[in-house]
Enzyme design. Structure first.
Site, mmCIF file in Angstrom:
data_model
loop_
_atom_site.group_PDB
_atom_site.id
_atom_site.type_symbol
_atom_site.label_atom_id
_atom_site.label_comp_id
_atom_site.label_asym_id
_atom_site.label_seq_id
_atom_site.Cartn_x
_atom_site.Cartn_y
_atom_site.Cartn_z
ATOM 1 N N ASP A 177 66.809 -42.875 -22.171
ATOM 2 C CA ASP A 177 66.279 -42.141 -21.023
ATOM 3 C C ASP A 177 66.379 -43.075 -19.819
ATOM 4 O O ASP A 177 65.645 -44.051 -19.705
ATOM 5 C CB ASP A 177 64.821 -41.750 -21.291
ATOM 6 C CG ASP A 177 64.137 -41.113 -20.083
ATOM 7 O OD1 ASP A 177 64.783 -40.955 -19.033
ATOM 8 O OD2 ASP A 177 62.938 -40.791 -20.198
ATOM 9 N N TRP B 193 56.286 -42.352 -21.324
ATOM 10 C CA TRP B 193 57.393 -41.401 -21.481
ATOM 11 C C TRP B 193 58.082 -41.548 -22.834
ATOM 12 O O TRP B 193 58.423 -40.549 -23.483
ATOM 13 C CB TRP B 193 58.380 -41.544 -20.334
ATOM 14 C CG TRP B 193 57.751 -41.186 -19.021
ATOM 15 C CD1 TRP B 193 57.526 -42.002 -17.954
ATOM 16 C CD2 TRP B 193 57.208 -39.906 -18.657
ATOM 17 N NE1 TRP B 193 56.894 -41.326 -16.948
ATOM 18 C CE2 TRP B 193 56.688 -40.035 -17.348
ATOM 19 C CE3 TRP B 193 57.115 -38.678 -19.300
ATOM 20 C CZ2 TRP B 193 56.076 -38.974 -16.690
ATOM 21 C CZ3 TRP B 193 56.498 -37.612 -18.645
ATOM 22 C CH2 TRP B 193 55.989 -37.769 -17.356
ATOM 23 N N LYS C 163 64.463 -38.988 -9.404
ATOM 24 C CA LYS C 163 64.037 -40.352 -9.086
ATOM 25 C C LYS C 163 65.097 -41.061 -8.235
ATOM 26 O O LYS C 163 64.795 -41.596 -7.180
ATOM 27 C CB LYS C 163 63.803 -41.170 -10.356
ATOM 28 C CG LYS C 163 63.039 -40.457 -11.461
ATOM 29 C CD LYS C 163 61.565 -40.369 -11.193
ATOM 30 C CE LYS C 163 60.844 -39.878 -12.442
ATOM 31 N NZ LYS C 163 59.401 -39.729 -12.251
#
Length: 368
Positions: free
Chosen positions: A175, A106, A199
């Site tokens: 993030d 990511w 999440k």
């Protein structure tokens, strides 16, 4: 365990608390006596304004967000923020460059996206495999960078930071999509935090963005208006129609976190859950293998192989088939790395985790 009970270990969208799902079910057709669903509700109504403000106030309370930070609930997911971060912040300095700490898929994708808008410096030696957080002494920080970016927890590779990087005064961007509210965090150390909700704090469709006020109004001229933080903050996330139902679910999840004791209680629970699985891996005499260095193993996403370092495909398939028969689903590792991955987000219960741990122990005894 009850073979009819489904225990969900998916990496995202992740498990939601049962009480949240029941509340949403109860209110689906008629929200708070309005006679309509939140799915139908105008984002300009006072009813939705209360939903939005409640979600913001809860997030502020749970993370102790300072007053000089704006909170937004935006569309586009974490991937949208890969672009938005660069478009809003890479022009903070004339150098138009940014430092990226790449520790997984990511953060690598975020760095690739940022390269469209400026110069990106990977601030550590390139990693052959994502199994560690490089020692900060090896980092090559650029004092002229507009910001330093990192991903606090990499869901695919299971690498998690156990510290906040020291950027020597350069704006820090993080993030936190997959570990927000899994532990306390000092927001004042960051210029910007973003987190896709699906999440740990809600369902897919909304991303929380927390940004320090002095960083607003610095967007590049080519920044689409829907990604402009100053515009979105100035309109209280209502410049365009927001993901209303997703924000509503986020509010319910945040209320649940608060009722559970907040981020500190979540941290204690997550240490216990992940510890159950890692203890079995560590004590399996190499039958279960976690490729990540112990100092940076994720509490949210636990990857492991079975039988040998790179995995025994037949054994891993047998493990997954057996787990499925017991109601434990979504344990297959990401397609890019294979193996097994147990995602243990806040809503995954200790009972769920114990059931997995018991199964791992029995599987080990049968095949060692």
């Amino acid at each position: 365990m009850d073979k009819k009970q489904t225990r969900y270990f998916g990496a995202g969208p992740g498990k939601l608390p049962q009480t949240v799902l029941l509340e949403a079910q109860k209110e689906l057709l008629d929200y708070n006596g309005t006679g309509i669903s939140v799915l139908e509700m105008s984002h300009r109504t006072s009813d939705f304004s209360k939903i939005l403000n409640t979600a913001e106030n809860l997030l502020r309370e749970l993370l102790d967000i300072p007053e000089n930070y704006k909170v937004m609930f935006l569309q586009g997911g974490g991937t949208g923020q890969f672009s938005a971060v660069a478009l809003n912040l890479i022009g903070l300095k004339e150098s138009r460059c940014a430092d990226y700490l790449v520790t997984g898929a990511w953060s690598a994708k975020a760095a690739s996206e940022a390269e469209k808008y400026g110069t990106v410096n990977i601030i550590h030696p390139k990693l052959e495999r994502y199994t560690t957080v490089p020692d900060p002494d090896s980092w090559t920080l650029n004092p002229a960078a507009s910001y330093v970016y990192y991903c606090a927890n990499e869901t695919i590779h299971g690498v998690e930071f156990n510290f906040v990087p020291d950027t020597k005064g350069v704006v820090l961007v993080c993030d936190m999509s997959s570990n927000i509210l899994s532990r306390p965090v000092d927001v004042s150390k960051f210029g910007l935090i973003f987190a896709g909700a699906q999440k740990n704090i809600g369902c897919a469709g909304v991303t929380a963005v927390i940004v320090r006020e002095d960083l607003l109004g610095k967007a590049l001229k080519e920044c689409p208006i829907v990604l402009d933080y100053k515009v979105q903050a100035g309109n209280n996330s209502l410049y365009n129609t927001p993901p209303c139902f997703s924000i509503y679910i986020t509010g319910l999840v945040l209320e649940w976190v608060k009722n559970c004791g907040g981020a500190a209680a979540m941290e204690k629970l997550n240490k216990e859950k992940s510890g159950l699985i890692y203890d079995i891996v560590n004590g399996s005499n190499g039958f279960y293998v976690c490729p990540v260095e112990s100092s940076c193993r994720s509490r949210m996403n636990v990857p492991f192989r079975i039988g040998k370092k790179d995995g025994d495909d037949a054994l891993e398939k047998k493990f997954l088939d057996g787990a499925s028969k017991l109601g434990m689903i979504s344990l297959k590792g990401h397609r890019s790395v294979g193996g097994i991955r147990a995602s243990l987000y806040n809503a995954v219960t200790l009972d769920d985790t114990r059931a997995l741990a018991d199964y791992m122990t029995e599987f080990l005894k049968e095949h060692l």
